[in-house]
Design a protein around this motif. Sequence first.
Motif, PDB file in Angstrom:
ATOM      1  N   ILE A 186      50.558  48.016  58.361  1.00 59.78           N
ATOM      2  CA  ILE A 186      49.710  49.176  58.644  1.00 59.78           C
ATOM      3  C   ILE A 186      49.210  49.661  57.293  1.00 59.78           C
ATOM      4  CG2 ILE A 186      49.579  51.508  59.598  1.00 59.78           C
ATOM      5  CD1 ILE A 186      50.188  49.369  61.733  1.00 59.78           C
ATOM      6  N   THR A 187      47.883  49.749  57.155  1.00 56.60           N
ATOM      7  CA  THR A 187      47.270  50.132  55.891  1.00 56.60           C
ATOM      8  C   THR A 187      46.615  51.502  56.008  1.00 56.60           C
ATOM      9  OG1 THR A 187      46.754  47.826  55.409  1.00 56.60           O
ATOM     10  CG2 THR A 187      45.553  49.467  54.160  1.00 56.60           C
ATOM     11  N   VAL A 188      46.853  52.349  55.021  1.00 57.03           N
ATOM     12  CA  VAL A 188      46.156  53.628  54.896  1.00 57.03           C
ATOM     13  C   VAL A 188      45.162  53.456  53.751  1.00 57.03           C
ATOM     14  CG1 VAL A 188      46.379  56.110  54.538  1.00 57.03           C
ATOM     15  CG2 VAL A 188      48.248  54.839  55.622  1.00 57.03           C
ATOM     16  N   THR A 189      43.878  53.734  54.030  1.00 57.43           N
ATOM     17  CA  THR A 189      42.826  53.535  53.031  1.00 57.43           C
ATOM     18  C   THR A 189      42.136  54.856  52.708  1.00 57.43           C
ATOM     19  OG1 THR A 189      42.432  51.310  53.884  1.00 57.43           O
ATOM     20  CG2 THR A 189      40.706  52.256  52.500  1.00 57.43           C
ATOM     21  N   LEU A 190      41.987  55.115  51.432  1.00 55.65           N
ATOM     22  CA  LEU A 190      41.294  56.290  50.909  1.00 55.65           C
ATOM     23  C   LEU A 190      40.032  55.792  50.211  1.00 55.65           C
ATOM     24  CD1 LEU A 190      41.207  59.300  49.800  1.00 55.65           C
ATOM     25  CD2 LEU A 190      42.505  58.420  47.866  1.00 55.65           C
ATOM     26  N   LYS A 191      38.865  56.306  50.636  1.00 56.12           N
ATOM     27  CA  LYS A 191      37.597  55.925  50.005  1.00 56.12           C
ATOM     28  C   LYS A 191      36.927  57.172  49.447  1.00 56.12           C
ATOM     29  CE  LYS A 191      36.787  51.938  52.958  1.00 56.12           C
ATOM     30  NZ  LYS A 191      35.949  51.341  53.992  1.00 56.12           N
ATOM     31  N   ILE A 192      36.668  57.151  48.147  1.00 59.44           N
ATOM     32  CA  ILE A 192      36.037  58.283  47.472  1.00 59.44           C
ATOM     33  C   ILE A 192      34.530  58.235  47.709  1.00 59.44           C
ATOM     34  CG2 ILE A 192      35.692  59.443  45.250  1.00 59.44           C
ATOM     35  CD1 ILE A 192      38.630  59.321  46.056  1.00 59.44           C
ATOM     36  N   SER A 193      33.946  59.363  48.058  1.00 58.36           N
ATOM     37  CA  SER A 193      32.505  59.453  48.288  1.00 58.36           C
ATOM     38  C   SER A 193      31.739  59.339  46.965  1.00 58.36           C
ATOM     39  CB  SER A 193      32.180  60.795  48.940  1.00 58.36           C
ATOM     40  OG  SER A 193      30.807  61.059  48.877  1.00 58.36           O
ATOM     41  N   PRO A 194      30.579  58.657  46.974  1.00 56.86           N
ATOM     42  CA  PRO A 194      29.735  58.624  45.771  1.00 56.86           C
ATOM     43  C   PRO A 194      29.346  60.026  45.305  1.00 56.86           C
ATOM     44  CG  PRO A 194      28.969  56.998  47.354  1.00 56.86           C
ATOM     45  CD  PRO A 194      30.035  57.813  48.036  1.00 56.86           C
ATOM     46  N   VAL A 195      29.208  60.966  46.243  1.00 47.84           N
ATOM     47  CA  VAL A 195      28.874  62.354  45.889  1.00 47.84           C
ATOM     48  C   VAL A 195      29.956  62.936  44.979  1.00 47.84           C
ATOM     49  CG1 VAL A 195      28.621  64.693  46.843  1.00 47.84           C
ATOM     50  CG2 VAL A 195      27.547  62.755  47.984  1.00 47.84           C
ATOM     51  N   THR A 196      31.187  62.606  45.271  1.00 49.21           N
ATOM     52  CA  THR A 196      32.299  63.100  44.456  1.00 49.21           C
ATOM     53  C   THR A 196      32.250  62.504  43.061  1.00 49.21           C
ATOM     54  OG1 THR A 196      33.641  63.329  46.439  1.00 49.21           O
ATOM     55  CG2 THR A 196      34.819  63.306  44.356  1.00 49.21           C
ATOM     56  N   LEU A 197      31.971  61.210  42.991  1.00 44.93           N
ATOM     57  CA  LEU A 197      31.935  60.532  41.692  1.00 44.93           C
ATOM     58  C   LEU A 197      30.766  61.001  40.834  1.00 44.93           C
ATOM     59  CD1 LEU A 197      32.857  56.946  42.892  1.00 44.93           C
ATOM     60  CD2 LEU A 197      34.335  58.560  41.687  1.00 44.93           C
ATOM     61  N   VAL A 198      29.610  61.228  41.473  1.00 44.03           N
ATOM     62  CA  VAL A 198      28.413  61.642  40.736  1.00 44.03           C
ATOM     63  C   VAL A 198      28.437  63.134  40.456  1.00 44.03           C
ATOM     64  CG1 VAL A 198      25.888  61.840  40.929  1.00 44.03           C
ATOM     65  CG2 VAL A 198      27.034  59.756  41.650  1.00 44.03           C
ATOM     66  N   GLY A 199      29.163  63.892  41.268  1.00 43.70           N
ATOM     67  CA  GLY A 199      29.144  65.354  41.208  1.00 43.70           C
ATOM     68  C   GLY A 199      29.514  65.947  39.876  1.00 43.70           C
ATOM     69  N   ARG A 200      30.285  65.241  39.093  1.00 41.85           N
ATOM     70  CA  ARG A 200      30.638  65.754  37.767  1.00 41.85           C
ATOM     71  C   ARG A 200      31.045  64.589  36.887  1.00 41.85           C
ATOM     72  NH1 ARG A 200      36.172  69.127  38.837  1.00 41.85           N
ATOM     73  NH2 ARG A 200      37.635  67.484  38.343  1.00 41.85           N
ATOM     74  N   ASP A 201      31.142  64.829  35.641  1.00 40.70           N
ATOM     75  CA  ASP A 201      31.514  63.795  34.686  1.00 40.70           C
ATOM     76  C   ASP A 201      33.025  63.591  34.801  1.00 40.70           C
ATOM     77  OD1 ASP A 201      31.118  61.942  32.771  1.00 40.70           O
ATOM     78  OD2 ASP A 201      31.048  63.354  31.103  1.00 40.70           O
ATOM     79  N   TRP A 202      33.425  62.644  35.619  1.00 41.40           N
ATOM     80  CA  TRP A 202      34.828  62.499  35.977  1.00 41.40           C
ATOM     81  C   TRP A 202      35.697  62.035  34.836  1.00 41.40           C
ATOM     82  CZ3 TRP A 202      38.185  64.019  39.360  1.00 41.40           C
ATOM     83  CH2 TRP A 202      37.745  64.464  40.602  1.00 41.40           C
TER      84      TRP A 202
END
Length: 197
Positions: free
Chosen positions: A153-169
Amino acid sequence: MNRKHLVLPAVLVVAAAVVATVHFWPTELKEMREQNLCLGMLTEQTAGLIQDGKGGAVVVEESVTGSSGSEAQAADPIFSTICFVHRKNADDKSSARLQYTLDVRPTDTLNDRPKGATPVKGGLMGWVGQRQSEVQLPESCAKEMKRPDARHITVTLKISPVTLVGRDWDYASLMKNSRTVILSAGENLTKQYDCAD
């Protein structure tokens, strides 16, 4: 009245009481799903760890996919629900920005760790990456989650591009928060289904 005729109503009353007790008795699964977000996988505080830096209240949408009708209602929704975690926009209360998604799937093989991802550790198998993270629940969870045909059973977390672009991470911070969210989801599922090794 004949005592023989009183036995059947008494047995039916006891049976109904047992069924009602089992149905309404609090379980780890019911309690966590009522108190937490994403079908009990995340607390509100944990759900808000991954964000684009623009603020706004956390809004969670549990969207059922694939099945419809009574079949979807009868089955455990954990495998047919994707949890969308948003942040409300301050200027427009009706809109929100997607931060990430979280979903659970039965699988037969483990996915390979992508380049740059680090082991998840914390007692579960898996990895944490900048855009996606995965954990595998203990092997006993497939049986407890009524998926004995699946090996994992796999739990997958996918980060939105909006989150990545939203600030200088700061990717170290992002991966730390992703690790906390994915581990929390995995650990809470093993508690719900009582399948921690």
